[in-house]
Motif scaffolding. Structure first.
Motif, PDB file in Angstrom:
ATOM      1  N   ILE A   1      36.789  62.283  17.376  1.00  0.00           N
ATOM      2  CA  ILE A   1      38.035  62.105  18.117  1.00  0.00           C
ATOM      3  C   ILE A   1      38.698  60.795  17.707  1.00  0.00           C
ATOM      4  CG2 ILE A   1      36.962  60.938  20.096  1.00  0.00           C
ATOM      5  CD1 ILE A   1      38.901  62.540  21.879  1.00  0.00           C
ATOM      6  N   SER A   2      39.999  60.796  17.638  1.00  0.00           N
ATOM      7  CA  SER A   2      40.747  59.606  17.232  1.00  0.00           C
ATOM      8  C   SER A   2      41.350  58.921  18.440  1.00  0.00           C
ATOM      9  CB  SER A   2      41.866  59.988  16.255  1.00  0.00           C
ATOM     10  OG  SER A   2      42.827  60.806  16.912  1.00  0.00           O
ATOM     11  N   ALA A   3      41.822  57.686  18.229  1.00  0.00           N
ATOM     12  CA  ALA A   3      42.436  56.918  19.323  1.00  0.00           C
ATOM     13  C   ALA A   3      43.701  57.608  19.822  1.00  0.00           C
ATOM     14  CB  ALA A   3      42.757  55.502  18.846  1.00  0.00           C
TER      15      ALA A   3
ATOM     16  N   ILE B   1      42.872  60.510  22.149  1.00  0.00           N
ATOM     17  CA  ILE B   1      42.501  60.033  23.493  1.00  0.00           C
ATOM     18  C   ILE B   1      43.748  59.632  24.261  1.00  0.00           C
ATOM     19  CG2 ILE B   1      41.187  58.310  24.782  1.00  0.00           C
ATOM     20  CD1 ILE B   1      39.258  58.128  22.452  1.00  0.00           C
TER      21      ILE B   1
ATOM     22  N   GLU C   1      33.501  63.699  23.940  1.00  0.00           N
ATOM     23  CA  GLU C   1      33.808  63.744  22.504  1.00  0.00           C
ATOM     24  C   GLU C   1      33.717  62.350  21.895  1.00  0.00           C
ATOM     25  OE1 GLU C   1      37.455  65.669  21.613  1.00  0.00           O
ATOM     26  OE2 GLU C   1      37.026  67.447  22.829  1.00  0.00           O
ATOM     27  N   TRP C   2      34.202  61.356  22.637  1.00  0.00           N
ATOM     28  CA  TRP C   2      34.096  60.000  22.080  1.00  0.00           C
ATOM     29  C   TRP C   2      32.639  59.568  21.998  1.00  0.00           C
ATOM     30  CZ3 TRP C   2      31.974  55.553  24.116  1.00  0.00           C
ATOM     31  CH2 TRP C   2      32.185  54.388  23.360  1.00  0.00           C
TER      32      TRP C   2
ATOM     33  N   SER D   1      31.072  60.816  18.859  1.00  0.00           N
ATOM     34  CA  SER D   1      31.423  60.017  17.678  1.00  0.00           C
ATOM     35  C   SER D   1      30.739  58.659  17.704  1.00  0.00           C
ATOM     36  CB  SER D   1      32.941  59.850  17.600  1.00  0.00           C
ATOM     37  OG  SER D   1      33.414  59.085  18.692  1.00  0.00           O
ATOM     38  N   TYR D   2      30.573  58.096  18.903  1.00  0.00           N
ATOM     39  CA  TYR D   2      29.899  56.792  19.007  1.00  0.00           C
ATOM     40  C   TYR D   2      28.432  56.904  18.612  1.00  0.00           C
ATOM     41  CZ  TYR D   2      27.955  52.554  21.094  1.00  0.00           C
ATOM     42  OH  TYR D   2      27.295  51.369  21.301  1.00  0.00           O
TER      43      TYR D   2
ATOM     44  N   GLY E   1      32.930  54.294  16.499  1.00  0.00           N
ATOM     45  CA  GLY E   1      33.266  54.634  17.875  1.00  0.00           C
ATOM     46  C   GLY E   1      33.919  53.487  18.609  1.00  0.00           C
TER      47      GLY E   1
ATOM     48  N   VAL F   1      37.497  53.098  17.390  1.00  0.00           N
ATOM     49  CA  VAL F   1      38.386  54.081  18.020  1.00  0.00           C
ATOM     50  C   VAL F   1      38.764  53.637  19.413  1.00  0.00           C
ATOM     51  CG1 VAL F   1      38.475  56.437  18.943  1.00  0.00           C
ATOM     52  CG2 VAL F   1      37.579  56.037  16.642  1.00  0.00           C
ATOM     53  N   LEU F   2      37.784  53.143  20.154  1.00  0.00           N
ATOM     54  CA  LEU F   2      38.062  52.687  21.522  1.00  0.00           C
ATOM     55  C   LEU F   2      38.996  51.484  21.523  1.00  0.00           C
ATOM     56  CD1 LEU F   2      37.298  53.437  24.401  1.00  0.00           C
ATOM     57  CD2 LEU F   2      35.422  51.797  24.274  1.00  0.00           C
TER      58      LEU F   2
END
Length: 1229
Positions: A99-101, A104, A121-122, A125-126, A133, A136-137
């Motif tokens: 998942i991308s930023a 989200i 989903e995040w 990826s983390y 991850g 992205v956050l």
């Protein structure tokens, strides 16, 4: 845990926190520079844990608010470390489905996606790559701030937090001041809620493992802490919300871990208590390992909580932005309630105490709500004792807060204190809340009613312990006692409305109230009157459900359930009062006030019920007979009007039983007419004694009152009344009551005759006779305008205004056959009306005469009568009965009587512009010309144009802002004004004596368009002699006609090069609500009725925050590279107080520029920026909080509430001037 039992512990804890607050706003600039050098870094990956027992794990109950100064916080450790650039990656080949930023952000912005799914989903990826991850956050947070910048992997690996934030700040070159959290509209409506939910779900999903990996959350908090120090409002606001929401989630985790610790410890104690032979050593060892792990987890969570509290909350709770301060206080309230062991201490409670004095209502509101959550918990009351004693006075003063919402919550908070604490509130303290039941704001009045009802319930409980009495009877005795003993108001409708939500069952108990009233020895005389008023107010409230006049509410459409309840209440009221009302009327028939209240009851009945059953018809006869007895006994106007209103209601054709009331009231009128006619000959001949005159006057008064409700033309009293009036005027025997009643009877006869003409097709002879009667009556009224009796001339004036309107040309436009009925006022009559206007309306003489002799109520009645008379005169102008030039006598008093009649005059001006814009403008000019001529006549040597120019300014503002629409009227005004100013006297006196009038005319020049200015300027030169063009007044007018830039240059030349006042920069200020709002009265309906009432403004609730002495602000330099990070704290909204004694009176401290020698350096001598950094700073000017617009906002928003003094605070009591929702809707409609 700190105890609040002693004041010394509170002072110690406050000093400890203040001394440890390295990020305080008021530290010297050197600390800010050192802080700048310590940039936060990304944490290293988690190290292997050591045995908790071998390294001496600290107690899990360590305080969050007062951390140990020996151990640095994780935030400080993170800032002192450098990021490892060789972090091992668990999976270098990242999944394409990660998942991308942006995904989200879009999911949260839409408000439709499931937050749990997004977080899962995040997390996937983390788990694949912690660094990816986290990146992205981070980019999601940056995008949530409204920044289009992106943190790349290179920036992530090579830069510290401060460097990343600095880079993003320089790239934050958005032109809009809005960002996602502040963007209006439906698109971002749910963004804040989604962001908060994302933070909550994120922490909850990570609470079992990831939160303790010493990587993601320390990194996240380090970044958020850095962003909260940013000068960019979007960064600071969004990061503060996220950081505090994350901390709230951590508080929940900490509480859960603490519960697990206690459970595990109990299991260990239970296992140890067993016999050694049956004790399970393996289980005991496992429990010891579990408790060690839990203690380590608790330590880590507390460490992150401590970092967030000290790094974010301690700085941001006093931020310049009120939304940020409100977020801080809201979350603090959650922490105090969820984790009292760590937070419910003096060090945290002090923030709530200080914030009670915040200048923004939103922050005060969150503070009061946070305290409500604490006082609801019985186990917290002991810890709140010292706080209650220190801040009770402030909480009491907040019931008069200028924001009604805060005041309502403050009353609810005090109710909790009254219910939950042993001491509660003293009687004097309760006495400061009781008057709120009469407040104009309905929500505040309802809160005050709930407090009063709770007090009643306590007294009723004590009464029941001593005597077993009827609870509802005791309630009414208490309510009567409260109503009679208070000195705030005299209208029970406001008290009943305040108590309706909490005491509706008691106030609907008609049986108990009726029983108390019918008992011979139940109540005293005064108490019976109070209970009657409360009962009738409760009946009206149940039947109509509307608040009393002056206590507004939002328009609410009743639901089907509410309508059903209202119908049931009306049915119950009717069933109960139909048999009881005749008994009550018989008992109180001699008391005018009580009878007038009881006669209102049938207006709320379901009157068809009288004809529904046979046995109820006898009560109809009883009611009608009692009304006739009351009319026979009483001469009080209030009672007679109540009887007439009841007669009009019951005689309505929509009721099947209406024939019976019509017969009864017709017989009553026959008796009254016969009584009057029997004494009339003696009065006309002059042989009647005082008793006969009084009897005839009383009968005629009752006939006049009933004539307002029923058609009196059948009794043919017009000629008798006219003959009586002529006789009295000729003999100069002016019997006030007799003549006033005769005027009313004759006037109502003509009004009903006009109504009957519209309904039927009269013969030409009848129409001619009616017009003759109108002419005769107007002549009599014209004569009465000059008499010395105020009641007679007032009645004559009001009747003239109504009749001239009814018989005007506009009233017969739809009926051409009735044009012969039109009656135009003669010139002498117009002059008499104008004289009455000037002598008895625009004067303070009559009101002054009554000041010493009558009470305030009489003065108010006279004032309302004058307003009705002025409105009646204005209607004659607007409907074309009087020429528009007659309005000059009204317009010229606009400034002098603005307080009393300003709304009526302004409405007249506005309506006249709709009728004829050009003629209206000329009337305005004529009004000013008349005032100028009067000034010259009074004293030609001393010409003071101040009053005339002030009037001209007010009248100019009535033209509106659409310059193209008002172009033609304004030009006509200026041309008329120039002709007047340049008029040459015929007697050969002083040349151009009116030239100074041009100064008055200049007040209208700013509304002119440029092309019109040129035309008017040429017209002035053609009309004015060339020699007079150099006169000061003419030059002043010419200057006002020039364009602004040219006018400035000319003014500078005239003043010898001095700078015009228009060139000096004026501080900007935001428009207040009063300036932005438009008067709803100017949007009222057309002028149609003579039933005129008044509504004046009531005082508003004002904040009771203590005023602070003003301190001169020291000049501050432009933000430099070193101090830029601390400026948002310096502009914070609350000063952190240094001691317990300064809770309520702390002094503001301004940011200064210390030098090496410690002296202050003015802003002009501050060091300049580096040349290479100038470009980046210029880019930031639109984003930095301390830019020009923000400083102007800061000037308008001082740090601590600058509010009205306590002595000036007042309860908002519904004024007796409020008799309608809109002043002009009633006066002109």
């Amino acid at each position: 845990m700190a105890s609040m039992a002693s004041g010394s512990s509170l002072v110690d804890s406050l000093e400890e926190l203040d001394s440890s607050d390295s990020g305080s706003t008021y530290e010297p600039q050197q600390n800010a520079k050192k802080k700048k050098q310590k940039t936060p870094s990304w944490p290293q990956p988690k190290k292997p844990r050591h045995n908790a027992a071998s390294r001496g794990t600290p107690s899990s109950s360590s305080s969050i608010a007062n951390p140990s100064p020996e151990s640095p916080s994780p935030q400080e450790q993170a800032r002192s470390q450098t990021r490892s650039r060789s972090i091992p990656e668990t999976n270098t080949n990242e999944s394409n489905k990660a998942i991308s930023a942006k995904e989200i952000f879009d999911a949260i912005s839409s408000g439709k996606a499931a937050i749990v799914t997004v977080v899962d989903e995040w997390l996937d990826s983390y788990k694949q790559s912690r660094e990816s991850g986290l990146l992205v956050l981070i980019n999601f947070i940056i995008q949530s701030c409204g920044c289009k910048g992106v943190v790349t992997r290179e920036m992530f690996d090579s830069m510290s937090n401060a460097e990343v934030i600095g880079t993003l700040t320089k790239e934050f070159n958005e032109t809009s001041i809005n960002y996602p959290l502040s963007t209006p509209g439906p698109q971002m409506k749910h963004f804040k809620a989604g962001l908060c939910e994302f933070s909550r779900v994120l922490v909850r999903s990570c609470r079992n493992s990831i939160i303790f990996d010493e990587y993601i959350f320390p990194s996240l908090l380090a970044l958020l802490t850095g962003l909260t120090d940013s000068q960019v409002r979007a960064f600071r606001h969004t990061s503060t919300l996220l950081a505090l929401k994350v901390m709230t989630g951590m508080v929940e985790v900490a509480v859960t871990v603490s519960v697990q610790l206690q459970t595990t410890q109990r299991q260990i104690d239970t296992e140890k208590s067993k016999n050694p032979q049956i004790r399970a050593s393996d289980k005991l060892e496992e429990l010891h390992a579990t408790i060690s792990e839990l203690k380590e987890n608790r330590e880590e969570v507390c460490s992150m909580m401590n970092a967030a509290f000290r790094g974010v909350f301690v700085h941001r709770y006093r931020d310049l932005l009120p939304e940020i301060r409100a977020i801080c206080i809201e979350e603090l309230g959650v922490w105090l309630k969820e984790d009292p062991e760590d937070f419910l201490n003096d060090g945290c409670l002090k923030y709530l105490g200080w914030t009670l004095f915040d200048k923004q209502s939103a922050v005060r509101l969150q503070c009061v709500r946070a305290l409500q959550g604490l006082y609801k918990e019985e186990e917290f009351i002991g810890r709140l004792e010292l706080f209650t004693s220190r801040f009770k006075e402030r909480m009491l003063s907040m019931v008069l807060d200028k924001d009604p919402g805060v005041a309502v919550e403050a009353v609810n908070l005090l109710l909790l204190i009254q219910q939950m604490t042993e001491e509660g509130l003293s009687e004097d303290e309760c006495g400061r809340i009781y008057p709120l039941v009469y407040a104009a704001h309905r929500g505040l009045a309802t809160a005050g009613g709930a407090f009063l009802y709770n007090k009643f319930q306590g007294l009723i409980s004590k009464e029941n312990e001593e005597n077993n009495n009827n609870n509802k009877a005791v309630f009414f005795h208490l309510l009567i006692s409260f109503y009679t003993q208070n000195e705030f108001h005299e209208h029970g409708a406001y008290l009943v409305d305040s108590l309706w939500r909490v005491a509706a069952s008691e106030l609907r108990d008609w049986e108990t109230m009726s029983t108390l009233l019918l008992q011979d020895a139940g109540l005293q005389y005064e108490e019976e009157g109070v209970l009657l008023e409360i009962m009738m107010c409760a009946v009206r409230q149940a039947a109509q459900g509307t608040p009393p006049v002056g206590r507004s509410q939002a328009r609410k459409i009743l639901s089907m359930k509410d309508k059903k309840i209202q119908e049931q209440d009306r049915s119950r009221i009717t069933s109960h009062f139909i048999p009881i009302l005749p008994q009550l009327l018989a008992k109180y028939s001699a008391d005018a006030k009580k009878v007038s209240l009881l006669l209102k009851a049938p207006l709320y009945f379901d009157l068809e019920m009288y004809s529904s059953t046979q046995w109820l018809k006898k009560y109809l006869d009883l009611l009608l007979s009692q009304v006739c007895v009351i009319v026979e006994k009483h001469t009080d106007l209030t009672v007679l009007q109540a009887c007439a209103l009841l007669a009009n209601t019951m005689c309505s054709e929509k009721y099947t039983f209406s024939s019976r009331p019509r017969l009864v009231f017709s017989q009553l009128m026959d008796e009254l007419v016969e009584c009057f006619n029997s004494h009339l000959p003696e009065i006309l001949q002059g042989g009647a004694d005082e008793e006969d005159t009084y009897t005839a006057a009383t009968a005629l008064k009752k006939i006049a009152v009933f004539s307002s409700a029923r058609d009196p033309t059948g009794w043919k009293l017009f000629d008798s009344c006219l003959q009586l009036l002529n006789t009295c005027m000729e003999s100069l025997d002016l019997h006030t009551e007799l003549m006033a009643s005769a005027l009313k009877c004759a006037g109502f006869h003509l009004m009903w005759a006009r109504v009957n003409v519209d309904k039927s097709k009269p013969k030409a002879a009848e129409v001619k006779h009616l017009k003759k009667d109108v002419r005769r009556f107007c002549k009599i009224c014209q004569t009465c305008l000059c008499v010395d009796k105020m009641e007679i001339r007032d009645e004559a004036f009001q009747l003239l205004c109504d009749l001239l309107l009814l018989y005007s040309e506009g009233s017969v436009q739809s009926e051409p056959a009735l044009r012969t009925l039109v009656h135009l006022p003669s010139v002498p009559l117009c002059s008499e009306l104008t004289s009455f206007l000037l002598d008895h309306i625009f004067t303070d003489e009559e009101q002054g005469e009554l000041c010493d002799e009558r009470e305030e109520e009489m003065k108010m009645t006279l004032f309302q009568k004058r307003r009705r008379q002025l409105a009646g005169y204005c209607k004659l102008i607007l409907y074309g009965v009087l020429d528009l030039s007659a309005a000059t006598n009204v317009f010229k008093h606009y400034s002098k009587f603005f307080k009393d009649f300003g709304d009526i005059i302004k409405e007249t001006v506005s309506k006249s512009k709709l009728i004829n814009p050009v003629q209206s403008a000329k009337t305005v000019c004529l009004c000013l010309q008349q005032m100028f001529s009067e000034m010259l006549i009074d004293d030609p040597s001393q010409q003071d144009l101040t009053e005339i120019r002030d009037l001209a300014k007010k009248l100019a503002m009535t033209f509106g802002i659409d310059l193209h629409r008002i172009r033609k009227p304004l030009v006509a005004l200026h041309l008329d004004g120039i002709k007047f100013a340049c008029r040459v006297p015929q007697d050969g006196g002083e040349q151009l004596p009116n030239a100074d009038f041009l100064e008055v005319l200049s007040e209208f020049s700013f509304k002119l368009l440029q092309q019109d200015r040129i035309v008017i300027s040429e017209f002035l030169k053609s009309e004015c002699p060339s020699a007079a063009l150099s006169w000061p007044s003419v030059k002043h007018y010419q200057c006002s006609l020039e364009s602004r830039s040219a006018a400035r240059l000319k003014e500078q030349e005239v003043a010898g090069g001095s700078v015009s006042r228009h060139e000096s920069p004026q501080p900007k200020r935001r428009r207040t609500a009063a300036e932005d709002s438009t008067s709803s009265s100017t949007k009222g309906a057309w002028l149609e009725s003579s039933s005129i009432h008044s509504r004046m403004h009531t005082p508003v609730l004002t904040s009771t925050v203590q005023k602070r002495a003003a301190h001169p602000q020291l000049p501050s330099p432009p933000p430099s590279t070193q101090d830029r990070a601390s400026e948002s704290d310096a502009a914070s909204g609350l000063a952190e107080l240094e001691s317990e004694d300064e809770f309520s009176s702390g002094m503001l401290m301004r940011k200064v520029i210390p030098t090496k020698q410690g002296r202050l350096v003015p802003a002009q001598t501050a060091p300049a920026w580096d040349k290479e950094d100038v470009a980046s700073h210029l880019t930031l000017l639109s984003l930095i909080e301390e830019d020009t617009s923000e400083r102007e906002e800061g000037e308008d928003e001082p740090e601590i509430e600058d509010s009205d003094d306590e002595s000036q605070s007042s309860y908002t009591l519904p004024s007796t001037r409020h008799t309608s929702v809109s002043v002009l809707d009633e006066l002109f409609d």
